[in-house]
Design a protein around this motif. Structure first.
Motif, PDB file in Angstrom:
ATOM      1  N   ILE A  11      -0.545 -15.391  -0.350  1.00 29.27           N
ATOM      2  CA  ILE A  11      -0.271 -15.080  -1.761  1.00 29.27           C
ATOM      3  C   ILE A  11      -1.222 -13.994  -2.263  1.00 29.27           C
ATOM      4  O   ILE A  11      -0.798 -13.047  -2.950  1.00 29.27           O
ATOM      5  CB  ILE A  11      -0.380 -16.363  -2.627  1.00 29.27           C
ATOM      6  CG1 ILE A  11       0.758 -17.320  -2.270  1.00 29.27           C
ATOM      7  CG2 ILE A  11      -0.352 -16.036  -4.108  1.00 29.27           C
ATOM      8  CD1 ILE A  11       0.652 -18.672  -2.920  1.00 29.27           C
ATOM      9  N   ILE A  12      -2.487 -14.088  -1.895  1.00 32.33           N
ATOM     10  CA  ILE A  12      -3.461 -13.066  -2.311  1.00 32.33           C
ATOM     11  C   ILE A  12      -3.091 -11.712  -1.706  1.00 32.33           C
ATOM     12  O   ILE A  12      -3.142 -10.683  -2.388  1.00 32.33           O
ATOM     13  CB  ILE A  12      -4.888 -13.496  -1.924  1.00 32.33           C
ATOM     14  CG1 ILE A  12      -5.296 -14.700  -2.770  1.00 32.33           C
ATOM     15  CG2 ILE A  12      -5.874 -12.356  -2.101  1.00 32.33           C
ATOM     16  CD1 ILE A  12      -6.614 -15.320  -2.361  1.00 32.33           C
ATOM     17  N   LEU A  13      -2.706 -11.717  -0.414  1.00 29.58           N
ATOM     18  CA  LEU A  13      -2.308 -10.452   0.222  1.00 29.58           C
ATOM     19  C   LEU A  13      -1.074  -9.845  -0.449  1.00 29.58           C
ATOM     20  O   LEU A  13      -1.003  -8.617  -0.645  1.00 29.58           O
ATOM     21  CB  LEU A  13      -2.032 -10.675   1.712  1.00 29.58           C
ATOM     22  CG  LEU A  13      -3.259 -10.849   2.603  1.00 29.58           C
ATOM     23  CD1 LEU A  13      -2.840 -11.205   4.016  1.00 29.58           C
ATOM     24  CD2 LEU A  13      -4.084  -9.576   2.611  1.00 29.58           C
ATOM     25  N   LEU A  14      -0.096 -10.671  -0.807  1.00 26.08           N
ATOM     26  CA  LEU A  14       1.101 -10.163  -1.476  1.00 26.08           C
ATOM     27  C   LEU A  14       0.762  -9.604  -2.864  1.00 26.08           C
ATOM     28  O   LEU A  14       1.318  -8.568  -3.279  1.00 26.08           O
ATOM     29  CB  LEU A  14       2.157 -11.259  -1.583  1.00 26.08           C
ATOM     30  CG  LEU A  14       2.805 -11.664  -0.253  1.00 26.08           C
ATOM     31  CD1 LEU A  14       3.744 -12.855  -0.454  1.00 26.08           C
ATOM     32  CD2 LEU A  14       3.550 -10.494   0.350  1.00 26.08           C
ATOM     33  N   LEU A  15      -0.137 -10.266  -3.602  1.00 27.56           N
ATOM     34  CA  LEU A  15      -0.534  -9.764  -4.911  1.00 27.56           C
ATOM     35  C   LEU A  15      -1.281  -8.433  -4.796  1.00 27.56           C
ATOM     36  O   LEU A  15      -1.027  -7.504  -5.585  1.00 27.56           O
ATOM     37  CB  LEU A  15      -1.416 -10.793  -5.635  1.00 27.56           C
ATOM     38  CG  LEU A  15      -0.696 -12.031  -6.153  1.00 27.56           C
ATOM     39  CD1 LEU A  15      -1.704 -13.036  -6.711  1.00 27.56           C
ATOM     40  CD2 LEU A  15       0.310 -11.639  -7.220  1.00 27.56           C
ATOM     41  N   VAL A  16      -2.166  -8.321  -3.815  1.00 24.98           N
ATOM     42  CA  VAL A  16      -2.884  -7.060  -3.616  1.00 24.98           C
ATOM     43  C   VAL A  16      -1.907  -5.955  -3.224  1.00 24.98           C
ATOM     44  O   VAL A  16      -1.991  -4.825  -3.721  1.00 24.98           O
ATOM     45  CB  VAL A  16      -3.996  -7.233  -2.551  1.00 24.98           C
ATOM     46  CG1 VAL A  16      -4.570  -5.893  -2.128  1.00 24.98           C
ATOM     47  CG2 VAL A  16      -5.092  -8.142  -3.074  1.00 24.98           C
ATOM     48  N   ALA A  17      -0.936  -6.287  -2.349  1.00 27.93           N
ATOM     49  CA  ALA A  17       0.061  -5.297  -1.948  1.00 27.93           C
ATOM     50  C   ALA A  17       0.902  -4.869  -3.148  1.00 27.93           C
ATOM     51  O   ALA A  17       1.222  -3.682  -3.305  1.00 27.93           O
ATOM     52  CB  ALA A  17       0.960  -5.868  -0.852  1.00 27.93           C
ATOM     53  N   ALA A  18       1.268  -5.809  -4.000  1.00 27.18           N
ATOM     54  CA  ALA A  18       2.055  -5.471  -5.189  1.00 27.18           C
ATOM     55  C   ALA A  18       1.272  -4.567  -6.131  1.00 27.18           C
ATOM     56  O   ALA A  18       1.846  -3.645  -6.738  1.00 27.18           O
ATOM     57  CB  ALA A  18       2.489  -6.747  -5.912  1.00 27.18           C
ATOM     58  N   LEU A  19      -0.025  -4.792  -6.258  1.00 25.73           N
ATOM     59  CA  LEU A  19      -0.845  -3.949  -7.132  1.00 25.73           C
ATOM     60  C   LEU A  19      -1.073  -2.565  -6.531  1.00 25.73           C
ATOM     61  O   LEU A  19      -1.035  -1.560  -7.243  1.00 25.73           O
ATOM     62  CB  LEU A  19      -2.186  -4.625  -7.416  1.00 25.73           C
ATOM     63  CG  LEU A  19      -2.127  -5.889  -8.275  1.00 25.73           C
ATOM     64  CD1 LEU A  19      -3.500  -6.548  -8.356  1.00 25.73           C
ATOM     65  CD2 LEU A  19      -1.613  -5.549  -9.678  1.00 25.73           C
ATOM     66  N   GLY A  22       2.661  -0.958  -5.907  1.00 24.39           N
ATOM     67  CA  GLY A  22       3.348  -0.830  -7.195  1.00 24.39           C
ATOM     68  C   GLY A  22       4.681  -1.548  -7.153  1.00 24.39           C
ATOM     69  O   GLY A  22       5.348  -1.595  -6.119  1.00 24.39           O
ATOM     70  N   PRO A  23       5.084  -2.092  -8.293  1.00 25.16           N
ATOM     71  CA  PRO A  23       6.324  -2.867  -8.336  1.00 25.16           C
ATOM     72  C   PRO A  23       7.579  -2.021  -8.124  1.00 25.16           C
ATOM     73  O   PRO A  23       8.611  -2.544  -7.698  1.00 25.16           O
ATOM     74  CB  PRO A  23       6.317  -3.497  -9.732  1.00 25.16           C
ATOM     75  CG  PRO A  23       5.346  -2.707 -10.523  1.00 25.16           C
ATOM     76  CD  PRO A  23       4.389  -2.097  -9.568  1.00 25.16           C
ATOM     77  N   ALA A  24       7.518  -0.722  -8.343  1.00 22.53           N
ATOM     78  CA  ALA A  24       8.713   0.124  -8.175  1.00 22.53           C
ATOM     79  C   ALA A  24       8.999   0.364  -6.693  1.00 22.53           C
ATOM     80  O   ALA A  24      10.161   0.384  -6.268  1.00 22.53           O
ATOM     81  CB  ALA A  24       8.514   1.446  -8.900  1.00 22.53           C
ATOM     82  N   ARG A  25       7.947   0.561  -5.871  1.00 25.27           N
ATOM     83  CA  ARG A  25       8.154   0.871  -4.447  1.00 25.27           C
ATOM     84  C   ARG A  25       8.111  -0.362  -3.556  1.00 25.27           C
ATOM     85  O   ARG A  25       8.475  -0.286  -2.385  1.00 25.27           O
ATOM     86  CB  ARG A  25       7.082   1.853  -3.978  1.00 25.27           C
ATOM     87  CG  ARG A  25       7.241   3.222  -4.638  1.00 25.27           C
ATOM     88  CD  ARG A  25       6.234   4.188  -4.115  1.00 25.27           C
ATOM     89  NE  ARG A  25       4.911   3.788  -4.635  1.00 25.27           N
ATOM     90  CZ  ARG A  25       3.758   4.289  -4.235  1.00 25.27           C
ATOM     91  NH1 ARG A  25       3.742   5.202  -3.300  1.00 25.27           N
ATOM     92  NH2 ARG A  25       2.624   3.881  -4.759  1.00 25.27           N
ATOM     93  N   LEU A  26       7.690  -1.491  -4.051  1.00 28.03           N
ATOM     94  CA  LEU A  26       7.537  -2.702  -3.237  1.00 28.03           C
ATOM     95  C   LEU A  26       8.848  -3.167  -2.596  1.00 28.03           C
ATOM     96  O   LEU A  26       8.848  -3.498  -1.400  1.00 28.03           O
ATOM     97  CB  LEU A  26       6.921  -3.821  -4.082  1.00 28.03           C
ATOM     98  CG  LEU A  26       6.506  -5.069  -3.312  1.00 28.03           C
ATOM     99  CD1 LEU A  26       5.481  -4.733  -2.240  1.00 28.03           C
ATOM    100  CD2 LEU A  26       5.948  -6.113  -4.258  1.00 28.03           C
ATOM    101  N   PRO A  27       9.998  -3.193  -3.298  1.00 27.08           N
ATOM    102  CA  PRO A  27      11.244  -3.620  -2.641  1.00 27.08           C
ATOM    103  C   PRO A  27      11.643  -2.715  -1.471  1.00 27.08           C
ATOM    104  O   PRO A  27      12.134  -3.199  -0.443  1.00 27.08           O
ATOM    105  CB  PRO A  27      12.287  -3.568  -3.756  1.00 27.08           C
ATOM    106  CG  PRO A  27      11.509  -3.684  -5.008  1.00 27.08           C
ATOM    107  CD  PRO A  27      10.197  -3.024  -4.739  1.00 27.08           C
ATOM    108  N   GLY A  28      11.409  -1.434  -1.583  1.00 25.57           N
ATOM    109  CA  GLY A  28      11.736  -0.520  -0.483  1.00 25.57           C
ATOM    110  C   GLY A  28      10.887  -0.786   0.751  1.00 25.57           C
ATOM    111  O   GLY A  28      11.382  -0.797   1.889  1.00 25.57           O
ATOM    112  N   TYR A  29       9.582  -1.012   0.522  1.00 24.04           N
ATOM    113  CA  TYR A  29       8.698  -1.321   1.651  1.00 24.04           C
ATOM    114  C   TYR A  29       9.026  -2.686   2.267  1.00 24.04           C
ATOM    115  O   TYR A  29       8.941  -2.871   3.477  1.00 24.04           O
ATOM    116  CB  TYR A  29       7.234  -1.284   1.214  1.00 24.04           C
ATOM    117  CG  TYR A  29       6.699   0.117   1.046  1.00 24.04           C
ATOM    118  CD1 TYR A  29       6.643   0.994   2.122  1.00 24.04           C
ATOM    119  CD2 TYR A  29       6.257   0.569  -0.188  1.00 24.04           C
ATOM    120  CE1 TYR A  29       6.159   2.279   1.982  1.00 24.04           C
ATOM    121  CE2 TYR A  29       5.762   1.851  -0.351  1.00 24.04           C
ATOM    122  CZ  TYR A  29       5.712   2.704   0.732  1.00 24.04           C
ATOM    123  OH  TYR A  29       5.228   3.968   0.583  1.00 24.04           O
ATOM    124  N   ALA A  30       9.391  -3.648   1.451  1.00 22.99           N
ATOM    125  CA  ALA A  30       9.771  -4.962   1.968  1.00 22.99           C
ATOM    126  C   ALA A  30      11.024  -4.860   2.821  1.00 22.99           C
ATOM    127  O   ALA A  30      11.139  -5.513   3.868  1.00 22.99           O
ATOM    128  CB  ALA A  30       9.984  -5.941   0.816  1.00 22.99           C
TER     129      ALA A  30
END
Length: 129
Positions: A11-19, A22-30
Protein backbone atom coordinates in the motif's frame (compact mmCIF):
# COMPACT_ATOMS: atom_id res chain seq x y z
CA UNK A 1 5.63 -14.32 -1.34
CA UNK A 2 6.51 -11.81 -4.00
CA UNK A 3 9.77 -10.05 -3.03
CA UNK A 4 8.93 -10.75 0.63
CA UNK A 5 6.76 -7.63 0.86
CA UNK A 6 3.69 -7.65 3.09
CA UNK A 7 0.34 -5.92 2.41
CA UNK A 8 1.12 -2.70 4.29
CA UNK A 9 4.34 -2.21 2.35
CA UNK A 10 2.46 -2.74 -0.94
CA UNK A 11 0.00 0.00 0.00
CA UNK A 12 2.84 2.41 0.83
CA UNK A 13 4.57 1.58 -2.48
CA UNK A 14 1.34 2.17 -4.43
CA UNK A 15 0.77 5.52 -2.67
CA UNK A 16 4.34 6.65 -3.40
CA UNK A 17 3.94 5.55 -7.04
CA UNK A 18 0.66 7.46 -7.30
CA UNK A 19 2.31 10.61 -5.93
CA UNK A 20 5.46 10.35 -8.06
CA UNK A 21 3.82 9.30 -11.33
CA UNK A 22 0.67 11.30 -10.84
CA UNK A 23 -2.97 10.26 -11.04
CA UNK A 24 -3.26 11.18 -14.75
CA UNK A 25 -0.47 8.82 -15.95
CA UNK A 26 -0.93 6.03 -13.38
CA UNK A 27 -3.63 4.07 -15.33
CA UNK A 28 -1.43 3.99 -18.44
CA UNK A 29 1.56 2.67 -16.49
CA UNK A 30 -0.62 0.09 -14.72
CA UNK A 31 -1.89 -1.13 -18.10
CA UNK A 32 1.69 -1.42 -19.42
CA UNK A 33 2.69 -3.34 -16.29
CA UNK A 34 -0.25 -5.72 -16.79
CA UNK A 35 0.76 -6.36 -20.42
CA UNK A 36 4.36 -6.96 -19.37
CA UNK A 37 3.31 -9.49 -16.72
CA UNK A 38 1.06 -11.34 -19.22
CA UNK A 39 3.86 -11.48 -21.83
CA UNK A 40 6.25 -12.76 -19.15
CA UNK A 41 3.85 -15.55 -18.19
CA UNK A 42 3.38 -16.56 -21.83
CA UNK A 43 7.14 -16.51 -22.40
CA UNK A 44 7.79 -18.71 -19.35
CA UNK A 45 5.04 -21.16 -20.33
CA UNK A 46 6.44 -21.47 -23.89
CA UNK A 47 10.01 -21.84 -22.60
CA UNK A 48 8.96 -24.62 -20.22
CA UNK A 49 7.08 -26.40 -23.02
CA UNK A 50 10.12 -26.08 -25.31
CA UNK A 51 12.48 -27.50 -22.67
CA UNK A 52 10.09 -30.38 -21.94
CA UNK A 53 9.80 -31.09 -25.68
CA UNK A 54 13.56 -31.09 -26.31
CA UNK A 55 14.51 -33.12 -23.23
CA UNK A 56 11.62 -35.51 -23.67
CA UNK A 57 11.22 -38.32 -21.17
CA UNK A 58 14.62 -37.65 -19.58
CA UNK A 59 13.38 -34.45 -17.94
CA UNK A 60 10.36 -36.13 -16.38
CA UNK A 61 12.57 -38.39 -14.22
CA UNK A 62 14.71 -35.55 -12.81
CA UNK A 63 14.08 -34.61 -9.18
CA UNK A 64 14.48 -30.83 -9.48
CA UNK A 65 14.00 -30.31 -5.74
CA UNK A 66 17.15 -32.31 -5.00
CA UNK A 67 19.14 -29.94 -7.24
CA UNK A 68 18.07 -26.90 -5.22
CA UNK A 69 21.24 -25.15 -3.99
CA UNK A 70 19.51 -24.32 -0.71
CA UNK A 71 19.51 -28.05 0.06
CA UNK A 72 23.29 -28.29 -0.51
CA UNK A 73 24.96 -29.73 2.57
CA UNK A 74 28.69 -30.40 2.14
CA UNK A 75 28.79 -32.55 5.29
CA UNK A 76 26.17 -34.91 3.84
CA UNK A 77 28.03 -35.12 0.52
CA UNK A 78 31.32 -35.96 2.26
CA UNK A 79 29.61 -38.49 4.52
CA UNK A 80 27.99 -40.24 1.54
CA UNK A 81 31.29 -40.23 -0.35
CA UNK A 82 33.12 -41.79 2.60
CA UNK A 83 30.48 -44.43 3.20
CA UNK A 84 30.36 -45.33 -0.47
CA UNK A 85 33.17 -47.89 -0.86
CA UNK A 86 33.62 -48.76 -4.52
CA UNK A 87 36.10 -51.53 -5.19
CA UNK A 88 39.03 -50.50 -7.39
CA UNK A 89 39.14 -52.11 -10.83
CA UNK A 90 41.15 -55.33 -10.95
CA UNK A 91 43.57 -55.80 -13.81
CA UNK A 92 43.49 -59.20 -15.43
CA UNK A 93 46.73 -61.12 -14.93
CA UNK A 94 48.19 -62.36 -18.19
CA UNK A 95 50.58 -65.25 -18.20
CA UNK A 96 53.68 -65.03 -20.34
CA UNK A 97 53.79 -67.59 -23.10
CA UNK A 98 56.37 -70.36 -22.98
CA UNK A 99 58.06 -69.13 -26.17
CA UNK A 100 58.92 -65.75 -24.60
CA UNK A 101 62.17 -65.92 -22.63
CA UNK A 102 62.07 -64.90 -18.98
CA UNK A 103 65.43 -63.11 -19.24
CA UNK A 104 66.88 -60.87 -21.88
CA UNK A 105 70.47 -60.15 -22.66
CA UNK A 106 71.79 -56.65 -22.09
CA UNK A 107 73.50 -54.94 -25.01
CA UNK A 108 76.93 -56.40 -25.53
CA UNK A 109 75.90 -59.69 -23.95
CA UNK A 110 77.90 -58.89 -20.82
CA UNK A 111 75.08 -59.42 -18.33
CA UNK A 112 71.59 -60.78 -18.26
CA UNK A 113 68.77 -58.80 -16.60
CA UNK A 114 65.81 -60.62 -15.11
CA UNK A 115 62.45 -59.54 -16.50
CA UNK A 116 59.44 -60.42 -14.39
CA UNK A 117 57.07 -62.86 -16.05
CA UNK A 118 54.00 -60.87 -14.93
CA UNK A 119 53.98 -57.08 -15.33
CA UNK A 120 53.76 -55.34 -11.97
CA UNK A 121 51.37 -52.42 -11.76
CA UNK A 122 52.40 -49.38 -9.73
CA UNK A 123 50.72 -48.94 -6.35
CA UNK A 124 47.32 -47.25 -6.49
CA UNK A 125 46.09 -44.89 -3.78
CA UNK A 126 42.34 -44.42 -4.11
CA UNK A 127 42.32 -41.68 -1.44
CA UNK A 128 44.89 -39.50 -3.20
CA UNK A 129 43.76 -36.17 -4.56
Amino acid sequence: MLFDINGGEWIILLLVAALVIGPARLPGYAEQLGKLVRRGRVFLREAKARVDEELGDEAKDVDWASLDPRRYDPRRIVREALLDDPTPPVRPVTKQSASTPATTAVRGGAAAAAVPAVPVSPPFDDEAT
